[in-house]
Scaffold this motif. Structure first.
Motif, mmCIF file in Angstrom:
data_model
loop_
_atom_site.group_PDB
_atom_site.id
_atom_site.type_symbol
_atom_site.label_atom_id
_atom_site.label_comp_id
_atom_site.label_asym_id
_atom_site.label_seq_id
_atom_site.Cartn_x
_atom_site.Cartn_y
_atom_site.Cartn_z
ATOM 1 N N SER A 109 0.841 -1.177 0.000
ATOM 2 C CA SER A 109 0.000 0.000 0.000
ATOM 3 C C SER A 109 0.883 1.236 0.000
ATOM 4 C CB SER A 109 -0.909 -0.085 1.229
ATOM 5 O OG SER A 109 -1.327 1.162 1.641
ATOM 6 N N TYR A 128 1.894 -1.984 11.956
ATOM 7 C CA TYR A 128 1.617 -1.548 10.587
ATOM 8 C C TYR A 128 1.890 -0.062 10.462
ATOM 9 C CZ TYR A 128 -0.568 -1.126 6.047
ATOM 10 O OH TYR A 128 -0.785 -0.881 4.710
ATOM 11 N N ARG A 154 1.452 -5.408 4.417
ATOM 12 C CA ARG A 154 0.743 -6.046 5.511
ATOM 13 C C ARG A 154 1.505 -7.244 6.056
ATOM 14 N NH1 ARG A 154 -3.207 -3.825 7.764
ATOM 15 N NH2 ARG A 154 -4.103 -2.277 6.403
HETATM 16 C C1 ANZ Z 1 -6.198 8.868 7.218
HETATM 17 C C2 ANZ Z 1 -7.358 8.351 6.472
HETATM 18 C C3 ANZ Z 1 -8.464 9.025 6.011
HETATM 19 C C4 ANZ Z 1 -7.206 7.005 6.183
HETATM 20 C C5 ANZ Z 1 -9.413 8.341 5.328
HETATM 21 C C6 ANZ Z 1 -8.112 6.278 5.514
HETATM 22 C C7 ANZ Z 1 -9.248 6.944 5.070
HETATM 23 P P1 ANZ Z 1 -4.104 0.484 3.859
HETATM 24 O O1 ANZ Z 1 -4.767 0.899 2.584
HETATM 25 O O2 ANZ Z 1 -4.541 -0.818 4.342
HETATM 26 O O3 ANZ Z 1 -2.603 0.654 3.816
HETATM 27 N N1 ANZ Z 1 -3.828 3.047 9.190
HETATM 28 C C8 ANZ Z 1 -2.542 3.399 9.040
HETATM 29 N N2 ANZ Z 1 -1.760 2.749 9.927
HETATM 30 C C9 ANZ Z 1 -2.591 1.970 10.647
HETATM 31 C C10 ANZ Z 1 -2.393 1.083 11.728
HETATM 32 N N3 ANZ Z 1 -1.168 0.881 12.247
HETATM 33 N N4 ANZ Z 1 -3.445 0.439 12.252
HETATM 34 C C11 ANZ Z 1 -4.687 0.650 11.752
HETATM 35 N N5 ANZ Z 1 -4.937 1.493 10.741
HETATM 36 C C12 ANZ Z 1 -3.900 2.158 10.183
HETATM 37 O O4 ANZ Z 1 -4.649 1.487 5.005
HETATM 38 C C13 ANZ Z 1 -3.998 2.671 5.293
HETATM 39 C C14 ANZ Z 1 -4.933 3.487 6.132
HETATM 40 O O5 ANZ Z 1 -5.222 2.741 7.331
HETATM 41 C C15 ANZ Z 1 -4.320 4.785 6.535
HETATM 42 O O6 ANZ Z 1 -4.935 5.881 5.871
HETATM 43 C C16 ANZ Z 1 -4.774 4.939 7.977
HETATM 44 O O7 ANZ Z 1 -5.986 5.638 7.897
HETATM 45 C C17 ANZ Z 1 -5.012 3.533 8.455
HETATM 46 F F1 ANZ Z 1 -10.482 8.958 4.895
HETATM 47 O O8 ANZ Z 1 -5.249 7.809 7.219
HETATM 48 B B1 ANZ Z 1 -5.861 6.538 6.776
#
Ligand code: ANZ
Ligand code: ZN
Length: 821
Positions: free
Chosen positions: A225, A349, A433
């Motif tokens: 990702s 992660y 992942r």
């Molecule tokens: C802000 C955000 C806004 C996000 C939004 C998503 C939607 P993938 O695609 O699976 O890589 N994330 C990051 N690190 C994480 C962790 N250690 N544990 C749980 N969740 C985590 O997912 C990346 C997204 O998962 C990241 O983008 C983060 O949320 C979350 F409208 O950031 B996102």
């Protein structure tokens, strides 16, 4: 005329094959073809007809390849280490080796029953020192190249049995033996650095002919990702001490700036960030939490420790968390936002910290609702604020985002990232992942890890000349307190350090059995060679595997591990290819009475009575005929008798044949014969084996109906095409036609293109249900082509001109109806 009696024929031919070593591989071949079945774990249960499916498929395939002139390598062996043998040892007191040996004998007999052409002279067994010596050697090569390393990692731990549990031994979070809740314990364990190959493991999927489904599963499993790491600043009070002139210690506090990087795939939503959440395990939690919150936070951390990862990240799970009374600044607008901890953020992660955008992320939305945190919309389908009942996760126009208002969110992603990059507050990153492969098992029945621990020299690899490190005999196989039962054998454990000559101790963990199976494909062509894991020349000749056949349940396990192994060994210059198998075929499963056939479900069908009554060839034929081989299919009790009747027909047809009755070749039969060769060959190439069987049935019916006009060639062709499917019967009938040599020494028949033209049918063309024309077309015509031909007909055009076509109804092989208004 004698009756078709499969028992006699099948036993006769199996004996001949054995005697003449018909299935021995010509290892010096100039035209090699390597077809590999995933080797079985020799369980005590034996084979049922569901297990036959994959083995029949691969056997048909290699027999076909052989008739095409290839020298086929089709070996078989045993994935013989593993937990079931060890459990049997604990429960019944039988040595795992004895237990495995007995099962293996039964398995071998059952596999031979199928009539498959395995070359048993190259048999391997992963639990034999001749094999695991090389598993250890491979471990050492990885170790010396920093691809195997040791670190602390959690294991499943049953506090009442005081033992480490494998995942299979946990049922709904509880120990399968005593029912206690399983907890986590940290032990130093061995890993393979599979994450180093994350990119090639994804990218090289392009190069191989594997089912799309498996490719997708592997991509998701690796979970690449691309995103951005954004820096949030937080201030914490820092205690400073100094000495006064009177040498008294005084304290004062000064705000200190900390950086909290978060990983996001959605930098476009930055202006909507209303709080941060750190994983409870995040190292900054201790630093940031204020005094009054310490207690609440540490009890939350304790609670989190007991949870499993899948539950933590589930969208459905009720959100929990604690505000740690600290704040951070949003880098895009310097707004002060609260910092929380929650279990839905994983420590392993990204950066273990996230920026939360409740307006646009489902889990953040649920969290914000529960804890009454502000929700700020920054993307809108209309360009105006809308009422949000749930997170809006689509694209749209930017709002509430300062200078970025009005542009599309896809564009804002890059623009906001660039803007932050210029200020040194963000950098592009890629996250995965999947994790490194934990290969340590605290078990007896596995391959010992060839490492010695010395107080003076530390971790010392066993000298290659001292391999194998043999599994010792022990009396009690029960796992010890968090240790492998090998700890009980001081003869095994105590050893002289190869480095300093002092007393040292051996590693007592054994390897995951998936290590054994990650390289076994390399061993087969060299199975007879004692002084090397695999011979260079033989490996060059036979590898990579041309066709690999087995179940899809290994998609994200073995099928990734063995790809990793090939890539690692290629990097170490031990082999010259980086994909182990060019083509993969996953057979579907057999169901019976609505459930997957298995001993535990009690719906197993044993092949033995069917062999007695109908013969192996009929079972083989039905396993193929029952449907597309990649699909899961219900077993029908009428199936085997049905194929038996077909084979009987073949028997009668051939045995009643005298000699060519007519001199004039029958044109229609000629066409049918060439058409059948073509269809069978093409369908075989595509693994459409069910239609291969039906084409042969049809051909047999036609020959039977025209038995006054047969030529020897018609019948020989039938037998040649049938040989891979029903090898025993075909060998017998081939002999009856007067041939001295085995049918498998014959060449696969060729067809004449001009005679193999597809069968024709008369397609009825209707307009609004009335017949308007009839046109001769290919029998296999598809809807699109039929529609095109129909609409080109002048007779049809009379009724369709100027009208709108609403739909077409197509009955394959019969008619097409054009509905107009
Ligand atoms: C802000 C955000 C806004 C996000 C939004 C998503 C939607 P993938 O695609 O699976 O890589 N994330 C990051 N690190 C994480 C962790 N250690 N544990 C749980 N969740 C985590 O997912 C990346 C997204 O998962 C990241 O983008 C983060 O949320 C979350 F409208 O950031 B996102
Ligand atoms: Zn030493």
């Amino acid at each position: 005329m004698r009756q078709y009696s499969p028992q006699k024929i099948e036993q006769k031919w199996q004996k001949i094959w054995r005697k003449t070593r018909a299935h021995q591989t010509n290892l010096e071949s100039k035209k090699p073809y390597y077809c590999l079945d995933m080797f079985p774990y020799p369980s005590g249960e034996g084979l049922h007809v569901g297990h036959w499916k994959g083995y029949v498929l691969s056997d048909v395939w290699v027999r076909y390849k052989r008739m095409q002139g290839y020298d086929v390598l089709h070996p078989m062996g045993w994935d013989a280490f593993g937990l079931p043998a060890e459990n049997a040892a604990i429960e019944k007191g039988i040595h795992p080796k004895k237990f495995t040996q007995a099962n293996l004998k039964m398995f071998k007999k059952q596999l031979n029953d199928i009539g498959a052409m395995y070359d048993w002279s190259l048999e391997i067994n992963t639990s034999r020192p001749e094999y695991y010596k090389w598993t250890q050697w491979i471990f050492l090569q990885l170790y010396k190249n920093d691809l195997a390393y040791r670190k602390k990692a959690p294991v499943n731990w049953c506090p009442s049995c005081k033992t480490v549990l494998a995942n299979e031994q946990i049922i709904a979070g509880k120990c399968e033996r005593c029912g206690q809740d399983v907890t986590t314990k940290y032990l130093k364990q061995w890993f393979f650095r599979i994450t180093k190959y994350a990119d090639p493991l994804i990218d090289d999927l392009e190069k191989i002919d594997w089912p799309e489904k498996v490719k997708t599963m592997q991509k998701n499993w690796i979970g690449r990702s691309g995103g951005v790491e954004v820096e949030f600043k937080a201030k914490v009070p820092e205690k400073r001490a100094f000495l006064t002139a009177r040498r008294r210690v005084l304290y004062w506090t000064k705000p200190k700036e900390l950086t909290i990087p978060v990983f996001t795939t959605r930098p476009d939503t930055l202006f909507g960030t209303t709080y941060l959440v750190l994983a409870p395990e995040h190292p900054l939690v201790k630093v940031l939490t204020t005094k009054d919150k310490k207690e609440e936070v540490s009890s939350y951390i304790e609670k989190t420790k007991k949870e499993r990862e899948i539950e933590r990240i589930s969208e459905e799970k009720e959100k929990t968390g604690v505000f740690i009374s600290a704040y951070a600044l949003n880098p895009v607008n310097n707004q002060k936002i609260p910092i929380w901890i929650s279990d839905y953020v994983l420590p392993t992660y990204g950066t273990g910290a996230i920026m939360c955008v409740p307006a646009h992320d489902k889990r953040d939305f649920a969290f914000a609702k529960k804890f009454k945190l502000p929700i700020v919309q920054v993307i809108s389908p209309t360009g105006k604020e809308t009422k949000l009942k749930e997170a809006y996760v689509e694209e749209g126009k930017m709002i509430n985002s300062g200078e970025f208002d009005g542009i599309k969110s896809e564009q804002a992603e890059d623009k906001i990232t660039d803007w932050l990059k210029k200020k040194n507050l963000a950098r592009q990153t890629v996250n995965y992942r999947f994790r490194d492969w934990l290969i340590s098992r605290q078990r007896y029945w596995g391959c010992p890890i060839p490492i010695i621990f010395c107080e003076k020299c530390g971790e010392v690899p066993v000298d290659e000349k001292d391999l194998p490190v043999r599994l010792p005999k022990i009396k009690d196989y029960k796992p010890l307190e968090g240790e492998s039962p090998l700890a009980r054998s001081s003869k095994f454990v105590d050893v002289v350090c190869p480095g300093c000559g002092g007393m040292a101790q051996r590693e007592i963990d054994t390897m995951d059995t998936f290590v054994d199976s990650a390289w076994y494909f390399l061993r087969y062509p060299s199975a007879h060679i004692r002084d090397k894991a695999f011979d260079e020349e033989l490996t060059k000749r036979w590898l990579p595997i041309d066709a690999y056949i087995g179940g899809i349940e290994h998609a994200t396990g073995h099928l990734i591990f063995f790809r990793f192994m090939a890539k690692a060994l290629k990097d170490l210059k031990l082999i010259d290819f980086d994909e182990p198998a060019q083509r993969l075929f996953n057979q579907g499963m057999i169901y019976y009475k609505g459930a997957k056939m298995s001993k535990s479900k009690g719906n197993v069908i044993s092949p033995d009575p069917l062999i007695k009554k109908y013969g192996r060839d009929s079972i083989r034929g039905y396993e193929l005929f029952m449907g597309p081989p990649e699909q899961d299919i219900e077993w029908s009790d009428q199936g085997v008798p049905g194929v038996y009747r077909f084979l009987q027909k073949v028997w009668n047809l051939v045995t009643s044949y005298q000699s060519a009755t007519s001199q004039q070749p029958n044109k229609e039969l000629e066409q049918l014969m060439h058409g059948t060769i073509k269809k069978v060959t093409e369908d075989l190439e595509r693994f459409h084996l069910n239609t291969v069987v039906s084409a042969l049935m049809e051909y047999t019916n036609q020959l039977t109906a025209n038995n006054q006009q047969l030529s020897t060639e018609h019948l020989e062709t039938l037998l040649l095409l049938l040989a891979p499917i029903a090898p025993h019967l075909s060998c017998e009938l081939w002999q009856k036609l007067g041939h001295k040599e085995s049918i498998f020494k014959e060449k696969w028949p060729k067809y004449k293109e001009e005679l193999a033209k597809a069968e024709k049918i008369e397609l009825v063309i209707q307009v609004n249900g009335k017949v308007r024309d009839k046109i001769e077309v290919e029998a296999e015509i598809q809807e699109e082509k039929a529609k095109e031909i129909a609409l080109a007909s002048q007779k049809v055009q009379k009724f369709t001109e100027g009208k709108k076509i609403i739909k077409t109804i197509f009955v394959p092989g019969k008619l097409i109806n054009i509905v107009v208004d």
